[in-house]
Design an enzyme around this catalytic site. Sequence first.
Site, PDB file in Angstrom:
ATOM      1  N   PRO A   1      33.766  -3.016  -9.575  1.00 59.51           N
ATOM      2  CA  PRO A   1      32.732  -3.334 -10.547  1.00 59.51           C
ATOM      3  C   PRO A   1      31.769  -2.172 -10.710  1.00 59.51           C
ATOM      4  CG  PRO A   1      32.333  -4.477  -8.477  1.00 59.51           C
ATOM      5  CD  PRO A   1      33.647  -3.779  -8.327  1.00 59.51           C
ATOM      6  N   CYS A   2      31.423  -1.851 -11.945  1.00 54.73           N
ATOM      7  CA  CYS A   2      30.426  -0.814 -12.227  1.00 54.73           C
ATOM      8  C   CYS A   2      29.353  -1.461 -13.087  1.00 54.73           C
ATOM      9  CB  CYS A   2      31.064   0.366 -12.959  1.00 54.73           C
ATOM     10  SG  CYS A   2      32.330   1.202 -12.015  1.00 54.73           S
ATOM     11  N   GLN A   3      28.596  -2.357 -12.473  1.00 55.76           N
ATOM     12  CA  GLN A   3      27.596  -3.066 -13.295  1.00 55.76           C
ATOM     13  C   GLN A   3      26.508  -2.143 -13.786  1.00 55.76           C
ATOM     14  OE1 GLN A   3      27.351  -5.309  -9.990  1.00 55.76           O
ATOM     15  NE2 GLN A   3      28.632  -7.006 -10.683  1.00 55.76           N
ATOM     16  N   GLY A   4      26.386  -0.982 -13.126  1.00 63.46           N
ATOM     17  CA  GLY A   4      25.366  -0.030 -13.536  1.00 63.46           C
ATOM     18  C   GLY A   4      25.651   0.625 -14.870  1.00 63.46           C
ATOM     19  N   ILE A   5      26.840   0.392 -15.447  1.00 63.85           N
ATOM     20  CA  ILE A   5      27.119   0.993 -16.753  1.00 63.85           C
ATOM     21  C   ILE A   5      27.216  -0.056 -17.842  1.00 63.85           C
ATOM     22  CG2 ILE A   5      28.323   3.017 -15.877  1.00 63.85           C
ATOM     23  CD1 ILE A   5      30.971   1.615 -16.465  1.00 63.85           C
TER      24      ILE A   5
END
Length: 912
Positions: free
Chosen positions: A529-533
């Site tokens: 998961p790359c929730q920062g993007i």
Amino acid sequence: MPSTRNTSTSTEEAGSVKKQTRSSQRIRNTVSKPAYNEAIDIIEDESSEVSRGGKRKERSVASAAKTSKRSKPSLEETPSPKSNNDEAVLHDRSESESKTSPKILKNKREAAVVDGGDDGETMFIGEPVADEEARRRWPKRYQGKGAKRVVTKSSKDGSDSEEVIQARRHYTQAKVDGCLIYNLYDDAHVKAEEGEDNYICKIVEMFEAVDGDLYFTAQWFYRARDTVLKKLGHLIDKKRVFFSEIQDDNPLDCLVEKLNIVKVSLNVDSEVKKKEIPSCDYYCDMLYKLEYSSFTNLPPEEKTNVSEEASSTISEDNLDNVVGANNNHEEASLLDLYSGCGAMSTGLCLGANMAGLKLVTRWAVDINKYACESLQWNHPETTVRNEPAEDFLALLKEWERLCASFSLSKSENLEKQSFNSYDNEDDNNNEVEVEVEDEDEDGNGGSDGEVFEVEKFLAICYGDPKEKGERQLHFKVRWKNYGPEEDTWEPLEGLGDCQECLKEFVTAGFNSKILPLPGDVDVICGGPPCQGISGFNRFRNKDNPLQDEKNKQLQVFMDIVEYLKPKFVLMENVVDIVKFSEGFLGRYALSQLLHLNYQVRMGMMAAGAYGLPQFRMRAFFWGARPNEKLPQYPLPTHDLIVRGVIPLEFEMNTVAWSEGQKPELEKKLLLEDAISDLPPVGNYENQDAMDYGNDPKTEFQQFIRLSRDDMPGSSSAKSGKHLLYDHRPLQLNTDDYQRVCRIPKRKGANFRDLPGVLVKADNKVEWDPNVERVYLESGKPLVPDYAMTFVGGTSCKPFARLWWDETVPTVVTRAEPHNQAILHPEQDRVLTIRENARLQGFPDYYKLFGPVKERYIQVGNAVAVPVSRALGYALGLAYQGVVSSDEPLMKLPPRFPNPVEKTSSGSSQDNS
Ligand SMILES: C[S@@+](CC[C@H](N)C(=O)[O-])C[C@H]1O[C@@H](n2cnc3c(N)ncnc32)[C@H](O)[C@@H]1O
């Protein structure tokens, strides 16, 4: 078979699964250095010199002064009159301007073709290549009488052409600046613009043009920063360069100095590789191709020396022979990281099995316990670990040490550590002092040290299961004379006396592979998961997305790859990975795999193109160890227009048929195809399983209802018929339910159809002043304010019904109807979990666990099963080495994966 990707056609979308064309521009925009991009440009005709010069100046070398540089700059600056070919026009370079000094080349149109000419000249030396041989080796240089000749390349749509400088003769040796001798196939620096690092090439041709100009053909090496890695190029060793297939012709005097570029073999063991690299200017271990941002093994030596025409990007393997061809059914193990409920690995295994590779998900890791429950129920063969991936990695390292300490394995990565103490036979009374939470007579909590005897160890983890604030290795203990309800997690350090129990547990675990050791995993897949993007995250760190804790898992994923060194890697992510912060994280992922010496490529696939009524575009990164074939991307099977959700630079990474190709595609699927057979249920339906009640109506429904053992590619034991699972909706509260009941049952209906809402000419909504606001029984308004203000009043999504003839944009993790179209066409409810699962291609036998909202999350998070199945098929072929070409794309077998004979749905050829 499909033909070459066309890079220079019109900008109109031709109506089927093809890239929208702007492709020629895209190729050029893909690489930062114009010099490298322009290598695919056409050498202009003599008659166009003036305009050509103007164009060049505009684009990149306006301040080029009088310096001769590689490729076009020199053409532009040397528009001198036609020379008499044999006339030796000498230039006045002095010795001091030789190769070691920074090179300021003068206008050197006046080069010479004189054997043994004066020092300071630029000329070919030695005998020319015999005419017959030259014509055989470089036939396109000897086809016309004029200076340039238009040559049509071998692409099947026939629209690719280039102008080829015609040669009088070829040479194998040249002298530049009167001192430096270059041989054919030498590597060299080529003059770049002022302030730029010189370009790097292999000299693959040396010839005198019919007009007397002297040329060499450069085949380019790329520095990491000049590839798709761009500003993340610094993560790659400075001396490492990537060979390309891109060639162009340049005036001979652009050569600056000879280079020693060493070809080294790729090795995932960086230390071994480092030792192999001798002293050199650069070293090269990979070929870089713009298509699908591919970095692959270098072709065999003879190919690197010989210029080859560009050809199709699609593999021509005879796939019809491949299905079921491998009767040995080689078995391979898969680790699914960030597994969710396991959609990605489910599809991969089904697809790989269809290609003849028995791929089995041996281990899966996810932090969400409900997702783990689902995966475990559907995959009893998998060891499912419900823990953070970072703890899993720490555990793997501890496990390796443990196994080594009991001499079960050799620990190559890690120091043998304290576990040696467990070899001590005396430490074996199995008694442990344990802190016990007690209640005293007054009911106050207190803790006491009591001695218990360990019966056996049941499980192992790295973390803080007792919530003491310290992460470390723990074992789950069954206490002697106590039952399972008294099992507890204990830190390893307190278990020092339980030598035998520990040995027993580790030995059994080693034998049954409860955890993988380096080398045990053949394939790692996962969607960190790359929730920062995420577009939804307002606090995104654009400057350094890796510093954002929410993007940390990308690094953890790569760390696990580095540690386990699987043969193949498949990483999935949202398209934002190439959008956010100029594609920082996408480039990072590629650079990390390259750094680990994996071959890599990246492609974007739309789920709808593989037989779903859902668009859903995702990015997929393949990685393969050097001794493996890098898997390809399976081309679409269904007719779907690829929409422009991808940044221009990466549009070429869309997995799609090229312009001019006329594949036989299935019609794209519609909502009706996927769910029209499901029995009606209401908002308050709460059964987790029910009978279907009727027969399937479409081919899709027939296929998705197959039992586990009938599913193509399934390796499961007989499971027989199943019920209809999870056909229940998120229960709307009374207010929302009453709102939904008032939305008309027709295409396009939404909150705008409710009384009191006016739609203005600019498509914005406003309150109708002539209609009194309507209120529900609860006193809440029928039309909520948030619906009126969503996206500035322009959105049609609040309380929108889907319609039977539609393709859903993307199944998401939430099921609330407040800001997305998720209402059933004709029933007063949102789509059920099963309906969403159908849109994601989950087989109906796949049952989900956890509260209703959690099940929607598992479905919404999933990789669409048809996409991972198609990728699994490609993986299966690559794994078995049944891929004869290095092309990035492949065709799936006809009708893949559905063995059911075609019924009503026809080919999309007539579906305009
Ligand atoms: C996009 S989903 C993966 C979906 C999955 N590939 C599939 O096809 O079903 C990402 C998953 O990562 C899990 N996750 C998030 N942080 C994690 C972590 N630190 N360690 C392990 N899993 C994590 C989430 O629970 C979620 O299930």
